[in-house]
Enzyme design. Structure first.
Site, PDB file in Angstrom:
ATOM      1  N   ASP A  15      57.026  35.780  50.363  1.00  0.00           N
ATOM      2  CA  ASP A  15      55.148  35.967  49.290  1.00  0.00           C
ATOM      3  C   ASP A  15      55.706  36.412  48.152  1.00  0.00           C
ATOM      4  O   ASP A  15      55.842  37.320  47.716  1.00  0.00           O
ATOM      5  CB  ASP A  15      54.358  36.324  49.258  1.00  0.00           C
ATOM      6  CG  ASP A  15      53.501  36.100  50.632  1.00  0.00           C
ATOM      7  OD1 ASP A  15      53.669  34.442  51.156  1.00  0.00           O
ATOM      8  OD2 ASP A  15      53.316  36.898  51.429  1.00  0.00           O
ATOM      9  N   GLU A 188      46.011  27.818  47.704  1.00  0.00           N
ATOM     10  CA  GLU A 188      46.174  29.240  47.572  1.00  0.00           C
ATOM     11  C   GLU A 188      47.345  30.082  46.446  1.00  0.00           C
ATOM     12  O   GLU A 188      48.501  29.470  45.589  1.00  0.00           O
ATOM     13  CB  GLU A 188      46.186  30.078  48.545  1.00  0.00           C
ATOM     14  CG  GLU A 188      47.751  29.688  49.345  1.00  0.00           C
ATOM     15  CD  GLU A 188      47.267  29.834  50.945  1.00  0.00           C
ATOM     16  OE1 GLU A 188      46.600  31.151  51.174  1.00  0.00           O
ATOM     17  OE2 GLU A 188      48.000  28.687  51.785  1.00  0.00           O
TER      18      GLU A 188
END
Length: 544
Positions: A15, A188
């Site tokens: 991420d 997302e």
């Protein structure tokens, strides 16, 4: 020009949130249940990255005790308003439930490698928050979760304006992007940028597995509506032969010379009889991006597959007029620092001590390896498919409730341990009455995976002597050994290292494999073990 090789941050660095401030690039990555929380790396050239520190106070109370495996801190988003650095993130307390039990926090700093403020909670609607700074205003993006029966867990992307000083909401929260969950991949990880009169919304698409990708949507207005591109900016989902799989979760950054780059996560799977498995977890990669004539961003090399080797510009000689940031803060000399990591709490002198015996780390035994609380475990990320780890351990266990040794670790349901411990005399069965006799000092190889916990081998060794133990990892294989009289003696069978991977469990897994040392004392927490000469080395990385 220089050439970078992806991943640029290797082994459990998922991420990535990349920004540029002056002449420096910074990347923050998820830490989940691990400390130090929110590691930050920095680079001047996109090629060479160094650990720059972490967000020290990210967890209120300083503990993630009790959070499940792959819970904790998800998807931090780093930003800079030209004056201060911001980081926003979620602390996730439960996993695979209809409710997303989490809190959203913001910290700030003058320098991302320095001291961060205490976290301030903000009103968040889900995980993967990010901040967008535009014309003096501050905006928070979030995933919206509908936990109700029949609701969508990934119900869309919402936008809220925040007061720049108090971080309180200003006005209403708006749904800016939503998909038909019956016919489209969910999204997302929202990130916003403004370019050439458009607001571009970068979205992580299709989950965190092999369907992962980066989708872009755009609007002339920050509040939408946003139109999605007809194709992904980045994905590997259509080609399992690509060396970088699971490519997704992206963020765009502009270099000083005007070129654009996309930071994203990717994985390097090993092939097994059960399919590809990612023992190294998800890692950080970078791709060059160009803007097409129709205004959409595209990978500079064409298509949407991530490249392993990427040309990047050399850093400017004038460094944009920005001064070098201060050097990385040195770790406490009495505590192991980076690249060491610990589970669910920071390293602490009450159970880890480097001053008691010069050149050694002393660990005081606490909970066993299936605990979500006080484990005395120090770990380093495994960064390549071919690796070797070794350490010398000196301890005197007197009961099977005491153990110390080497661990190959994924989580509390997937690990291998080679421990110096105690067992009954050879003539006596396992009877739990260790206080009745002196027994034997042994090395015991134990595996824990989705099939349960098993003892793979036991080897008696002389009591009261340090022993050097190690493990060799080659793709999906792992073999433990001990060194005696200069020779390495295998202990136990070749183990399936791919069981320590993102894909091998029955529950969601988001981290990566580690090599660790640990000490266990299940009775009174008084047993100690000393470790020295820990080495974790990688080989043949160019073949991966």
């Amino acid at each position: 020009m220089s050439t970078l090789t992806n991943p640029v941050i290797r082994g459990f660095a998922p991420d990535p949130s990349m920004i540029r401030a002056g002449a420096w690039y910074y990347v923050a990555t998820s830490s989940f249940e691990w400390f130090p929380t929110i590691p930050i790396h920095r680079s001047r050239d996109l090629v060479n990255w160094e650990f720059a520190g972490h967000v020290q106070h990210a967890v209120p109370g300083g503990s993630l005790s009790g959070v499940p495996d792959s819970g904790g801190i998800w998807a931090p988003a780093l930003s800079w308003d030209g004056r201060r650095f911001f980081i926003v993130y979620a602390v996730v307390r439960s996993l695979q439930m209809s409710y997303f039990n989490l809190e959203t926090y913001i910290c700030t700093a003058d320098d991302p490698a320095g001291e961060w403020s205490e976290p301030r909670r903000v009103a968040g609607h889900g995980f993967d928050p990010s901040l967008f700074h535009h014309e003096g205003r501050l905006w928070l993006l979030n995933l919206q979760n509908d936990h109700r029966p029949g609701g969508n867990r990934f119900d869309g992307i919402v936008l809220t304006e925040l007061d720049h000083d108090t971080f309180r909401p200003i006005g209403e929260t708006r749904m800016v992007f939503q998909r038909d969950m019956e016919h489209e991949r969910f999204v997302e990880g929202p990130k916003l940028l403004h370019h050439d009169g458009w607001f571009y919304l970068l979205l992580a698409e299709g989950g965190t597995g092999y369907e992962h990708g980066v989708l872009v949507a755009r609007s002339r207005r920050i509040t939408g509506p946003y139109e999605a591109d007809h194709r992904p900016l980045l994905t590997s989902r259509d080609d399992p032969s690509q060396p970088l799989q699971k490519a997704g979760h992206g963020e765009l950054v502009r270099a000083p010379d005007g070129q654009w780059f996309l930071s994203h996560l990717a994985s390097r799977p090993v092939q097994t009889a059960r399919g590809p498995r990612c023992t190294l977890g998800r890692e950080t990669a970078i791709q060059p991006v160009a803007w097409a004539a129709d205004g959409w961003p595209r990978l500079k090399h064409g298509g949407w597959h991530p490249a392993v080797h990427v040309e990047v510009p050399d850093p400017p000689g004038d460094r944009d007029g920005a001064a070098d940031p201060p050097p990385v803060h040195a770790a406490d000399e009495e505590l192991p620092g980076w690249p060491w990591s610990t589970l669910r709490e920071p390293v602490d002198k009450t159970w880890s001590d480097t001053s008691a015996r010069p050149g050694w780390i002393r660990l005081r035994g606490r909970h066993g390896p299936e605990s979500l609380w006080g484990q005395s475990l120090l770990a380093q990320r495994i960064t390549e498919h071919r690796s070797r780890v070794e350490v010398t351990v000196d301890a005197a266990p007197t009961t099977y409730t005491q153990a110390a040794g080497l661990v190959l670790w994924y989580n509390t349901e997937a690990y291998f341990t080679l421990d110096l411990t105690w067992t009954e005399p050879a003539t006596e069965r396992q009877n739990g009455q260790q206080w009745r006799n002196q027994g034997r000092t042994v090395l015991t190889l134990t595996t824990r995976d989705r099939h349960g916990t098993r003892i793979e081998a036991t080897r008696q060794i002389p009591a009261g002597e340090p022993v050097t133990i190690g493990a060799d990892i080659d793709g999906a294989d792992a073999r433990f050994w001990m060194r005696r009289n200069g020779s390495e003696c295998p202990i136990g069978p070749v183990l399936d290292f791919s069981e320590l991977s993102d894909e091998a469990g029955t529950r969601l897994r988001f981290t990566g494999a580690f090599a660790a040392i640990h000490a266990v004392d299940l009775v009174d927490g008084a047993f100690t073990a000393d470790f020295t000469d820990f080495r974790l080395t990688a080989s043949h990385a160019s073949d991966d």
